[in-house]
Design a protein around this motif. Structure first.
Motif, short mmCIF file in Angstrom:
data_model
loop_
_atom_site.label_atom_id
_atom_site.label_comp_id
_atom_site.label_asym_id
_atom_site.label_seq_id
_atom_site.Cartn_x
_atom_site.Cartn_y
_atom_site.Cartn_z
N PRO A 100 0.83 -1.22 0.00
CA PRO A 100 0.00 0.00 0.00
C PRO A 100 0.86 1.27 0.00
O PRO A 100 0.53 2.24 -0.71
N PHE A 101 1.95 1.28 0.77
CA PHE A 101 2.85 2.43 0.75
C PHE A 101 3.40 2.64 -0.66
O PHE A 101 3.43 3.77 -1.17
N CYS A 102 3.87 1.57 -1.29
CA CYS A 102 4.43 1.68 -2.63
C CYS A 102 3.40 2.19 -3.63
O CYS A 102 3.72 2.99 -4.51
N TRP A 103 2.17 1.72 -3.49
CA TRP A 103 1.10 2.17 -4.40
C TRP A 103 0.94 3.69 -4.30
O TRP A 103 0.91 4.39 -5.31
N VAL A 104 0.85 4.20 -3.09
CA VAL A 104 0.71 5.64 -2.88
C VAL A 104 1.96 6.37 -3.39
O VAL A 104 1.86 7.41 -4.06
N PHE A 105 3.13 5.82 -3.11
CA PHE A 105 4.39 6.42 -3.54
C PHE A 105 4.45 6.51 -5.07
O PHE A 105 4.81 7.54 -5.63
N VAL A 106 4.08 5.45 -5.76
CA VAL A 106 4.08 5.44 -7.23
C VAL A 106 3.10 6.48 -7.78
O VAL A 106 3.46 7.32 -8.61
N ILE A 107 1.87 6.44 -7.32
CA ILE A 107 0.83 7.33 -7.84
C ILE A 107 1.16 8.80 -7.55
O ILE A 107 1.13 9.64 -8.46
N LYS A 108 1.48 9.11 -6.32
CA LYS A 108 1.71 10.50 -5.94
C LYS A 108 3.00 11.05 -6.56
O LYS A 108 3.05 12.20 -6.98
N SER A 109 4.05 10.24 -6.63
CA SER A 109 5.30 10.74 -7.23
C SER A 109 5.12 10.94 -8.73
O SER A 109 5.69 11.87 -9.31
N TRP A 110 4.32 10.09 -9.37
CA TRP A 110 4.06 10.27 -10.80
C TRP A 110 3.27 11.56 -11.04
O TRP A 110 3.60 12.34 -11.92
N GLU A 111 2.24 11.80 -10.22
CA GLU A 111 1.48 13.05 -10.33
C GLU A 111 2.38 14.26 -10.07
O GLU A 111 2.30 15.28 -10.76
N PHE A 112 3.23 14.14 -9.06
CA PHE A 112 4.18 15.19 -8.68
C PHE A 112 5.11 15.50 -9.86
O PHE A 112 5.35 16.67 -10.19
N ALA A 113 5.62 14.47 -10.52
CA ALA A 113 6.54 14.65 -11.65
C ALA A 113 5.83 15.28 -12.84
O ALA A 113 6.36 16.19 -13.48
N LEU A 114 4.62 14.81 -13.15
CA LEU A 114 3.88 15.36 -14.28
C LEU A 114 3.55 16.85 -14.06
O LEU A 114 3.67 17.65 -14.99
N ARG A 115 3.16 17.19 -12.84
CA ARG A 115 2.86 18.58 -12.53
C ARG A 115 4.12 19.45 -12.66
O ARG A 115 4.08 20.54 -13.23
N SER A 116 5.24 18.96 -12.19
CA SER A 116 6.49 19.71 -12.27
C SER A 116 6.89 19.93 -13.73
O SER A 116 7.29 21.03 -14.11
N TYR A 117 6.75 18.90 -14.54
CA TYR A 117 7.09 19.00 -15.96
C TYR A 117 6.15 19.98 -16.67
O TYR A 117 6.59 20.83 -17.44
N ALA A 118 4.85 19.85 -16.40
CA ALA A 118 3.86 20.72 -17.06
C ALA A 118 4.06 22.19 -16.70
O ALA A 118 3.86 23.07 -17.53
N GLN A 119 4.49 22.45 -15.48
CA GLN A 119 4.69 23.82 -15.03
C GLN A 119 6.07 24.36 -15.40
O GLN A 119 6.34 25.55 -15.19
N GLY A 120 6.94 23.50 -15.89
CA GLY A 120 8.31 23.93 -16.18
C GLY A 120 9.04 24.35 -14.92
O GLY A 120 9.82 25.31 -14.93
N GLU A 121 8.81 23.62 -13.83
CA GLU A 121 9.37 23.96 -12.53
C GLU A 121 10.91 23.96 -12.56
O GLU A 121 11.53 23.06 -13.12
N THR A 122 11.48 24.99 -11.96
CA THR A 122 12.94 25.10 -11.87
C THR A 122 13.33 25.42 -10.44
O THR A 122 12.49 25.78 -9.61
N THR A 123 14.63 25.33 -10.16
CA THR A 123 15.14 25.71 -8.85
C THR A 123 15.07 27.23 -8.71
O THR A 123 14.92 27.95 -9.70
N TYR A 124 15.23 27.69 -7.49
CA TYR A 124 15.12 29.13 -7.22
C TYR A 124 16.47 29.83 -7.23
O TYR A 124 16.53 31.02 -6.98
N GLY A 125 17.54 29.13 -7.47
CA GLY A 125 18.87 29.72 -7.42
C GLY A 125 19.15 30.66 -8.58
O GLY A 125 18.29 30.93 -9.43
N ALA A 126 20.37 31.15 -8.60
CA ALA A 126 20.80 32.06 -9.67
C ALA A 126 20.73 31.36 -11.03
O ALA A 126 20.42 31.97 -12.04
#
Length: 167
Positions: A100-126
């Motif tokens: 069950p932990f792995c299931w949540v980890f897979v689903i949520k990390s995949w959603e997290f990655a897709l959202r980051s990619y779609a938003q063009g997320e970058t670090t806040y540094g220089a």
């Protein structure tokens, strides 16, 4: 069993390949320290990049660590049990807690990655480095961990059936 060898082999290859990342990020840290304190010329990119490399290193070694039984285990319950009941408790632990932990980890990390990619997320540094590769690595790591769990459960089941036929 072929599936066990395939999963174990995959996590072995990933684990050994990822271990070289530690050398790379150690080199980047040394370079940054020498530039900062030796030449008073700190890098703009080293801090963010070493954090990202450490993220890759940390998350992608989960399946490798499970394969080599390097995770922390609570053996207080099982250490005094005979072999067969210990195997049953371990399989139940995988089924009730691990998967069950792995299931949540897979689903949520995949959603997290897709959202980051779609938003063009970058670090806040220089130097703004894309963040989505590390977040995709989290999703891959979750999958590697989950399939290694399948391998470990199969090993427990086959060990159990081997003992039943031998004993």
């Amino acid at each position: 069993m072929v599936l066990i060898r395939l999963i174990d082999g995959l996590n072995e290859i990933v684990g050994k390949a990822v271990s070289y990342v530690a050398v790379i990020f150690a080199g980047m840290i040394i370079y940054d320290v020498v530039m900062r304190y030796g030449f008073n010329a700190p890098t703009l990119w080293a801090f963010d990049l070493t954090k990202m490399f450490f993220g890759f290193y940390f998350v992608l070694l989960g399946g490798y660590a499970l394969r080599h039984q390097a995770h922390v285990k609570v053996d207080l319950v099982t250490e005094n049990l005979p072999s067969r009941p210990r195997q049953i408790v371990e399989v139940l632990g995988y089924l009730i807690f691990f998967f069950p932990f792995c299931w949540v980890f897979v689903i949520k990390s995949w959603e997290f990655a897709l959202r980051s990619y779609a938003q063009g997320e970058t670090t806040y540094g220089a130097v703004q480095i894309p963040v989505y590769p590390v977040k995709i690595a989290m999703a891959v790591a979750a999958c590697l961990l989950a399939i290694q769990g399948v391998s470990e459960v199969l090993k427990l089941i086959f060990k159990q059936s081997e003992q039943r036929h031998v004993g």
